[in-house]
Design a protein around this motif. Structure first.
Motif, PDB file in Angstrom:
ATOM      1  N   LEU A  81      12.584   1.424  -5.875  1.00 38.59           N
ATOM      2  CA  LEU A  81      11.619   1.758  -6.910  1.00 38.59           C
ATOM      3  C   LEU A  81      10.244   2.021  -6.292  1.00 38.59           C
ATOM      4  O   LEU A  81       9.476   2.829  -6.810  1.00 38.59           O
ATOM      5  CB  LEU A  81      11.535   0.640  -7.952  1.00 38.59           C
ATOM      6  N   SER A  82       9.961   1.387  -5.173  1.00 40.08           N
ATOM      7  CA  SER A  82       8.693   1.636  -4.484  1.00 40.08           C
ATOM      8  C   SER A  82       8.614   3.061  -3.951  1.00 40.08           C
ATOM      9  O   SER A  82       7.519   3.618  -3.828  1.00 40.08           O
ATOM     10  CB  SER A  82       8.500   0.648  -3.337  1.00 40.08           C
ATOM     11  N   GLU A  87       6.224   8.526  -3.734  1.00 42.74           N
ATOM     12  CA  GLU A  87       6.323   9.942  -4.088  1.00 42.74           C
ATOM     13  C   GLU A  87       5.132  10.359  -4.950  1.00 42.74           C
ATOM     14  O   GLU A  87       4.559  11.435  -4.757  1.00 42.74           O
ATOM     15  CB  GLU A  87       7.634  10.192  -4.827  1.00 42.74           C
ATOM     16  N   GLU A  88       4.759   9.510  -5.899  1.00 47.10           N
ATOM     17  CA  GLU A  88       3.605   9.792  -6.760  1.00 47.10           C
ATOM     18  C   GLU A  88       2.318   9.836  -5.929  1.00 47.10           C
ATOM     19  O   GLU A  88       1.466  10.699  -6.146  1.00 47.10           O
ATOM     20  CB  GLU A  88       3.503   8.724  -7.853  1.00 47.10           C
ATOM     21  N   LEU A  89       2.181   8.920  -4.972  1.00 42.38           N
ATOM     22  CA  LEU A  89       1.004   8.924  -4.102  1.00 42.38           C
ATOM     23  C   LEU A  89       0.939  10.192  -3.263  1.00 42.38           C
ATOM     24  O   LEU A  89      -0.146  10.749  -3.056  1.00 42.38           O
ATOM     25  CB  LEU A  89       1.010   7.686  -3.195  1.00 42.38           C
ATOM     26  N   ARG A  94      -2.702  10.793  -1.593  1.00 46.99           N
ATOM     27  CA  ARG A  94      -3.265   9.505  -1.203  1.00 46.99           C
ATOM     28  C   ARG A  94      -2.347   8.802  -0.210  1.00 46.99           C
ATOM     29  O   ARG A  94      -1.142   9.041  -0.172  1.00 46.99           O
ATOM     30  CB  ARG A  94      -3.462   8.628  -2.441  1.00 46.99           C
ATOM     31  N   GLU A  95      -2.941   7.887   0.571  1.00 41.52           N
ATOM     32  CA  GLU A  95      -2.193   7.106   1.563  1.00 41.52           C
ATOM     33  C   GLU A  95      -1.345   6.041   0.867  1.00 41.52           C
ATOM     34  O   GLU A  95      -1.758   5.450  -0.128  1.00 41.52           O
ATOM     35  CB  GLU A  95      -3.181   6.440   2.522  1.00 41.52           C
ATOM     36  N   ALA A  96      -0.152   5.784   1.422  1.00 43.16           N
ATOM     37  CA  ALA A  96       0.770   4.806   0.829  1.00 43.16           C
ATOM     38  C   ALA A  96       0.553   3.427   1.445  1.00 43.16           C
ATOM     39  O   ALA A  96       1.438   2.867   2.086  1.00 43.16           O
ATOM     40  CB  ALA A  96       2.209   5.256   1.013  1.00 43.16           C
ATOM     41  N   ASN A 100      -2.918   0.888  -2.658  1.00 42.36           N
ATOM     42  CA  ASN A 100      -2.626   2.087  -3.452  1.00 42.36           C
ATOM     43  C   ASN A 100      -1.278   1.987  -4.154  1.00 42.36           C
ATOM     44  O   ASN A 100      -1.122   2.487  -5.273  1.00 42.36           O
ATOM     45  CB  ASN A 100      -2.661   3.337  -2.569  1.00 42.36           C
ATOM     46  N   LEU A 101      -0.293   1.360  -3.496  1.00 38.98           N
ATOM     47  CA  LEU A 101       1.019   1.179  -4.133  1.00 38.98           C
ATOM     48  C   LEU A 101       0.888   0.322  -5.388  1.00 38.98           C
ATOM     49  O   LEU A 101       1.444   0.657  -6.442  1.00 38.98           O
ATOM     50  CB  LEU A 101       2.010   0.542  -3.161  1.00 38.98           C
TER      51      LEU A 101
END
Length: 158
Positions: A81-82, A87-89, A94-96, A100-101
């Motif tokens: 799920l992460s 993928e959205e980041l 943006r950096e993962a 940010n997660l």
């Protein structure tokens, strides 16, 4: 529109008519699926008969990744799920990193509901494969995954 069916505590839901679709998976995406005919001849997916989905949850360092790696050697396909948040980041450029997660995951849940990550993963699942799904964080995600059929949740702690 696909209709949601509430969990049945181990029993199959009663259906008006059901069929075990036997078409080859390359011709019909719901091979082995239990279908219900709602209003005429439109089949609605109720559950899958042959796929096993194992969800992993637990504390940091408990061995979720090791368990997922082992299940992959046994033929299970892996999803996290992460990875949906990553993928959205990447779409946002943006950096993962951890901050940010967390921020993006919480924003997605606020905007699209608490089970949004599980719902996104469900669109990638095929009924003729076994899956292991990591990074399950809340009961709404568990409920969404239980709707797919043979779902088992493993809580790991070390």
């Amino acid at each position: 529109m696909r209709q949601a069916v509430p969990p049945t505590r181990g029993r199959r839901p009663r259906l008006e008519r059901k069929a075990y679709h036997a078409a080859p998976p390359d011709r019909y995406p719901y091979h082995g699926a239990v279908l219900r005919w709602a209003s005429g001849a439109t089949p609605v997916l109720v559950s899958w008969d042959f796929a096993m989905i194992i969800g992993l949850t637990g504390t940091n360092g408990a061995g979720k990744t090791v368990t997922a790696d082992y299940l992959q050697t046994k033929g299970f396909h892996f999803h996290s799920l992460s990875d949906e948040i990553r993928e959205e980041l990447s779409k946002q450029g943006r950096e993962a990193n951890r901050e940010n997660l967390l921020e993006t995951g919480n924003a997605l849940r606020r905007e699209h509901g608490p089970a949004v990550l599980a719902e996104r993963i469900k669109t990638r699942l095929r009924p003729d494969r076994n899956y292991v799904i990591d990074s399950i964080r809340n009961p709404y995600e568990v409920d969404a995954l239980r709707m797919t059929g043979e779902f088992k949740l493993l809580h790991l702690d070390a």
